[in-house]
Write a protein that holds these residues in place. Structure first.
Motif, PDB file in Angstrom:
ATOM      1  N   ASP A   1       0.834  -1.210   0.000  1.00 57.54           N
ATOM      2  CA  ASP A   1       0.000   0.000   0.000  1.00 57.54           C
ATOM      3  C   ASP A   1       0.865   1.256   0.000  1.00 57.54           C
ATOM      4  O   ASP A   1       0.587   2.217  -0.717  1.00 57.54           O
ATOM      5  CB  ASP A   1      -0.907   0.029   1.233  1.00 57.54           C
ATOM      6  CG  ASP A   1      -1.931  -1.090   1.248  1.00 57.54           C
ATOM      7  OD1 ASP A   1      -2.252  -1.613   0.160  1.00 57.54           O
ATOM      8  OD2 ASP A   1      -2.389  -1.444   2.349  1.00 57.54           O
ATOM      9  N   LEU A   2       1.918   1.252   0.814  1.00 56.53           N
ATOM     10  CA  LEU A   2       2.804   2.408   0.913  1.00 56.53           C
ATOM     11  C   LEU A   2       3.546   2.647  -0.400  1.00 56.53           C
ATOM     12  O   LEU A   2       3.659   3.782  -0.865  1.00 56.53           O
ATOM     13  CB  LEU A   2       3.797   2.219   2.055  1.00 56.53           C
ATOM     14  CG  LEU A   2       3.183   2.020   3.442  1.00 56.53           C
ATOM     15  CD1 LEU A   2       4.261   1.706   4.460  1.00 56.53           C
ATOM     16  CD2 LEU A   2       2.362   3.213   3.853  1.00 56.53           C
ATOM     17  N   ALA A   3       4.034   1.562  -1.007  1.00 57.65           N
ATOM     18  CA  ALA A   3       4.750   1.691  -2.276  1.00 57.65           C
ATOM     19  C   ALA A   3       3.829   2.196  -3.380  1.00 57.65           C
ATOM     20  O   ALA A   3       4.230   3.015  -4.219  1.00 57.65           O
ATOM     21  CB  ALA A   3       5.359   0.348  -2.663  1.00 57.65           C
ATOM     22  N   GLU A   4       2.582   1.742  -3.381  1.00 56.06           N
ATOM     23  CA  GLU A   4       1.611   2.182  -4.390  1.00 56.06           C
ATOM     24  C   GLU A   4       1.290   3.674  -4.227  1.00 56.06           C
ATOM     25  O   GLU A   4       1.224   4.411  -5.220  1.00 56.06           O
ATOM     26  CB  GLU A   4       0.329   1.348  -4.277  1.00 56.06           C
ATOM     27  CG  GLU A   4      -0.623   1.533  -5.409  1.00 56.06           C
ATOM     28  CD  GLU A   4      -0.074   1.037  -6.733  1.00 56.06           C
ATOM     29  OE1 GLU A   4      -0.409   1.660  -7.766  1.00 56.06           O
ATOM     30  OE2 GLU A   4       0.678   0.061  -6.753  1.00 56.06           O
TER      31      GLU A   4
ATOM     32  N   LYS B   1       2.261   9.332  -6.125  1.00 57.75           N
ATOM     33  CA  LYS B   1       2.681  10.708  -5.856  1.00 57.75           C
ATOM     34  C   LYS B   1       3.919  11.112  -6.653  1.00 57.75           C
ATOM     35  O   LYS B   1       4.113  12.279  -6.936  1.00 57.75           O
ATOM     36  CB  LYS B   1       2.955  10.908  -4.359  1.00 57.75           C
ATOM     37  CG  LYS B   1       1.715  10.864  -3.522  1.00 57.75           C
ATOM     38  CD  LYS B   1       0.798  12.004  -3.886  1.00 57.75           C
ATOM     39  CE  LYS B   1      -0.466  11.980  -3.067  1.00 57.75           C
ATOM     40  NZ  LYS B   1      -1.352  13.088  -3.358  1.00 57.75           N
ATOM     41  N   CYS B   2       4.773  10.154  -7.004  1.00 54.68           N
ATOM     42  CA  CYS B   2       5.966  10.467  -7.799  1.00 54.68           C
ATOM     43  C   CYS B   2       5.626  10.657  -9.279  1.00 54.68           C
ATOM     44  O   CYS B   2       6.467  11.109 -10.044  1.00 54.68           O
ATOM     45  CB  CYS B   2       7.017   9.373  -7.650  1.00 54.68           C
ATOM     46  SG  CYS B   2       7.944   9.459  -6.114  1.00 54.68           S
ATOM     47  N   ALA B   3       4.439  10.299  -9.680  1.00 56.32           N
ATOM     48  CA  ALA B   3       3.942  10.456 -11.051  1.00 56.32           C
ATOM     49  C   ALA B   3       4.809   9.699 -12.058  1.00 56.32           C
ATOM     50  O   ALA B   3       4.769   8.484 -12.094  1.00 56.32           O
ATOM     51  CB  ALA B   3       3.800  11.922 -11.401  1.00 56.32           C
TER      52      ALA B   3
ATOM     53  N   THR C   1      12.103   8.395  -2.186  1.00 57.64           N
ATOM     54  CA  THR C   1      12.730   9.386  -3.043  1.00 57.64           C
ATOM     55  C   THR C   1      12.244   9.165  -4.464  1.00 57.64           C
ATOM     56  O   THR C   1      12.212   8.031  -4.943  1.00 57.64           O
ATOM     57  CB  THR C   1      14.272   9.276  -2.987  1.00 57.64           C
ATOM     58  OG1 THR C   1      14.683   9.396  -1.632  1.00 57.64           O
ATOM     59  CG2 THR C   1      14.929  10.354  -3.816  1.00 57.64           C
ATOM     60  N   CYS C   2      11.877  10.226  -5.143  1.00 52.35           N
ATOM     61  CA  CYS C   2      11.447  10.143  -6.539  1.00 52.35           C
ATOM     62  C   CYS C   2      12.664  10.295  -7.442  1.00 52.35           C
ATOM     63  O   CYS C   2      13.285  11.352  -7.475  1.00 52.35           O
ATOM     64  CB  CYS C   2      10.421  11.221  -6.859  1.00 52.35           C
ATOM     65  SG  CYS C   2       8.915  11.067  -5.887  1.00 52.35           S
TER      66      CYS C   2
END
Length: 94
Positions: free
Chosen positions: A57-60, A65-67, A92-93
């Motif tokens: 869930d966190l990774a998704e 959010k990183c688009a 980190t994106c």
């Protein structure tokens, strides 16, 4: 004894109304563009409760959010957010 029951129901109702999903900590001051939360332009800070959220869930959420960029797990902090969402994970994106 009645007081304990009232407190218990207050906590249960609070959990019900706050929901159980993780959220991105992107607080801002009124009228300002800069973030005062833990997130920045290239770093996503997600507050979560380990009882209700798992790593997928966190990774998704971070990926969303990183688009267009890849979300890379950076680190965790315990007891760093709110009462019902005490833990924070940083992505980190790149």
């Amino acid at each position: 004894m009645r007081k304990k029951i009232h407190i218990f129901f207050l906590v249960v109702i609070s959990l019900f109304f706050t929901g159980c999903s993780a959220y991105v900590d992107q607080r801002r001051e009124a009228g300002r563009i800069a973030s005062v939360g833990q997130s920045s332009a290239n770093q996503i800070a997600i507050c979560y409760n380990p009882l209700f959220s798992d790593e997928n869930d966190l990774a998704e959420l971070a990926k969303e959010k990183c688009a267009t960029k890849n979300a890379v797990l950076k680190n965790y902090k315990l007891f760093n957010c709110t009462l019902f969402y005490p833990n924070t994970v940083f992505y980190t994106c790149k």
